[in-house]
Design a protein around this motif. Sequence first.
Motif, PDB file in Angstrom:
ATOM      1  N   LYS A   9      10.081   6.626   0.749  1.00 51.08           N
ATOM      2  CA  LYS A   9      10.810   6.650   2.018  1.00 51.08           C
ATOM      3  C   LYS A   9      11.306   5.261   2.347  1.00 51.08           C
ATOM      4  N   LEU A  10      12.546   5.173   2.789  1.00 49.00           N
ATOM      5  CA  LEU A  10      13.063   3.890   3.251  1.00 49.00           C
ATOM      6  C   LEU A  10      12.424   3.550   4.595  1.00 49.00           C
ATOM      7  N   ALA A  11      12.041   2.285   4.757  1.00 51.32           N
ATOM      8  CA  ALA A  11      11.502   1.809   6.033  1.00 51.32           C
ATOM      9  C   ALA A  11      11.873   0.342   6.177  1.00 51.32           C
ATOM     10  N   PHE A  12      12.628   0.014   7.200  1.00 50.41           N
ATOM     11  CA  PHE A  12      13.038  -1.369   7.480  1.00 50.41           C
ATOM     12  C   PHE A  12      13.752  -2.004   6.295  1.00 50.41           C
ATOM     13  N   GLY A  13      14.412  -1.193   5.490  1.00 54.48           N
ATOM     14  CA  GLY A  13      15.188  -1.724   4.368  1.00 54.48           C
ATOM     15  C   GLY A  13      14.464  -1.701   3.041  1.00 54.48           C
ATOM     16  N   GLN A  16       8.778   2.516   1.141  1.00 60.13           N
ATOM     17  CA  GLN A  16       7.392   2.927   1.323  1.00 60.13           C
ATOM     18  C   GLN A  16       7.133   4.050   0.322  1.00 60.13           C
ATOM     19  N   SER A  62      -0.175   3.000   6.745  1.00 69.78           N
ATOM     20  CA  SER A  62       1.251   3.215   6.471  1.00 69.78           C
ATOM     21  C   SER A  62       1.975   3.761   7.686  1.00 69.78           C
ATOM     22  N   GLN A  63       1.311   4.679   8.403  1.00 73.35           N
ATOM     23  CA  GLN A  63       2.013   5.403   9.463  1.00 73.35           C
ATOM     24  C   GLN A  63       1.801   4.823  10.854  1.00 73.35           C
ATOM     25  N   LYS A  64       0.725   4.078  11.064  1.00 73.91           N
ATOM     26  CA  LYS A  64       0.372   3.701  12.437  1.00 73.91           C
ATOM     27  C   LYS A  64       0.469   2.219  12.752  1.00 73.91           C
ATOM     28  N   GLN A  68       5.531  -2.396   8.027  1.00 74.65           N
ATOM     29  CA  GLN A  68       6.725  -2.502   7.176  1.00 74.65           C
ATOM     30  C   GLN A  68       7.732  -3.499   7.741  1.00 74.65           C
ATOM     31  N   ARG A  69       7.849  -3.562   9.060  1.00 82.91           N
ATOM     32  CA  ARG A  69       8.759  -4.530   9.686  1.00 82.91           C
ATOM     33  C   ARG A  69       8.396  -5.960   9.269  1.00 82.91           C
ATOM     34  N   SER A 262      -1.967  -3.014  15.471  1.00 84.89           N
ATOM     35  CA  SER A 262      -0.518  -3.241  15.505  1.00 84.89           C
ATOM     36  C   SER A 262      -0.158  -4.415  16.413  1.00 84.89           C
ATOM     37  N   THR A 263      -0.961  -4.612  17.464  1.00 86.14           N
ATOM     38  CA  THR A 263      -0.673  -5.711  18.396  1.00 86.14           C
ATOM     39  C   THR A 263      -0.823  -7.078  17.730  1.00 86.14           C
TER      40      THR A 263
END
Lengths: 277, 277
Positions: A9-13, A16, A62-64, A68-69, A262-263
């Motif tokens: 899957k593409l993510a942020f260019g 994944q 991967s999902q949470k 990737q950014r 994530s924070t």
Amino acid sequence: MSLKVSETKLAFGGEQRKYTHYSEVLQCDMAFSIYLPSNKQQKEIPLIWWLSGLTCTDDNFSQKSGFQRLAEQHQVAVIIPDTSPRGENVADDDAYDLGQGAGFYIDATKQPWSEHYKMYTYITEELTGIASTLVPHFSGKESIMGHSMGGHGALVIGLKNTKRFKAISAFSPILTPTQVPWGIKAFSTYLGEDQDSWKSWDASELIKVTEAPPIMISQGTQDGFYPEQLNETIFLKNATENNQLINYKKEEGYDHSYFFISTFLEEHFNFHINQLS
Amino acid sequence: MSLKVSETKLAFGGEQRKYTHYSEVLQCDMAFSIYLPSNKQQKEIPLIWWLSGLTCTDDNFSQKSGFQRLAEQHQVAVIIPDTSPRGENVADDDAYDLGQGAGFYIDATKQPWSEHYKMYTYITEELTGIASTLVPHFSGKESIMGHSMGGHGALVIGLKNTKRFKAISAFSPILTPTQVPWGIKAFSTYLGEDQDSWKSWDASELIKVTEAPPIMISQGTQDGFYPEQLNETIFLKNATENNQLINYKKEEGYDHSYFFISTFLEEHFNFHINQLS
């Protein structure tokens, strides 16, 4: 070689990807995820390892986490192993903190666990070999991070391989598994009652005798498992006595969840990238 | 008033909260999520509505999009309703695209659905009233965005309330529900066979007769539901004929997943914030 891409899957260019393969070390089918940045400039790229916590698979991070950014921004690959061997023929336990989903990143020595539960060797040897074939323009530089049980894993693997990993970081890690309920349960089951055999899998023991790479740890003050499972006292004391500087950061009001991860993940990525450049 | 906080988690400095309440409109217990930025400067803050797609709850966007970083950065509150009424006493269907998890943001008129399936009125009236009490220093400015079925919902709710919502945007939206399988199935079930009654819930019809706020749409070219369910031809043609400018963006290689949403969410937030300032 049974390696197969099961998802891209593409993510942020970047891409994944999810792979499946038969693990010779674990003697079962396994899945893992890897993110490959776009690398438009065809530069050499480093590799960060992420180790997840109890009950997780490679999908949680991967999902949470939104990592990737950051991986695309810094042009770094990230590999995410599963947390244990898997399958109907693999020993298991009904508890969430033992058996499948709870491999603790060690090599078990007690039956029936020793047949499959060799996550340390799987990651440091078998998956390492696979990863090196998957990252185009791999710079050869690596670092390791993780969460909770995976924070323990990142510290143990990093401290056992200090020449290999340029940085270690952890969110809410189990720092002294030989002294807390999660670790005592897992180690007595996987390694048996001889507590001397536990020490080589305890970051608080390893930090006494190694010259560690830079280490950063983040711990939320509202984490429901803190301090019982995640107490830092012994680890920091032993590190200080061995002149190891640890950047141990308490974050007011944060809990054990991926909202916490994530924070502060950007801060961890910056810390790693500084060592991987 | 049965409103209760069931969860509060810090994320990027603000609070990710989950609430439960009894809905008078839907005649059942409901949950929703809301993010409140830290608002350290005590400024007036606007509110973005996010509507999710088929099978989702409020958790998908909360946990997978990474939106909290953007909401805190721009100091905007975000509210995420569930996608349908819920519960054992609420009509349902075994299919993923009908019944619970598939409310389509309309007010059903056919039994047994009309008893509970009033998501349009729930969102635009009941939950609107609740939201206004939860956002401190609320500026009164609102916009709306969504994904897939929720992209349809955002467009329909936004186009029916053009004075209220300052911007509308959507990821992979169902743009002409009266002409595609998902919409035909849902509308014939919830509204009956009189297709004239469907038109007031079709963005391609509404765009003919309204003066719309700015609209942005992102669509991945590798989306497995495109173009069958998500065809843009009629919507864009009708918009052009009514002199409505639509920023319709195709993104090469992206699919229908949250990896796609998270990649382009910053662009959507910037678009909304421009209209909410």
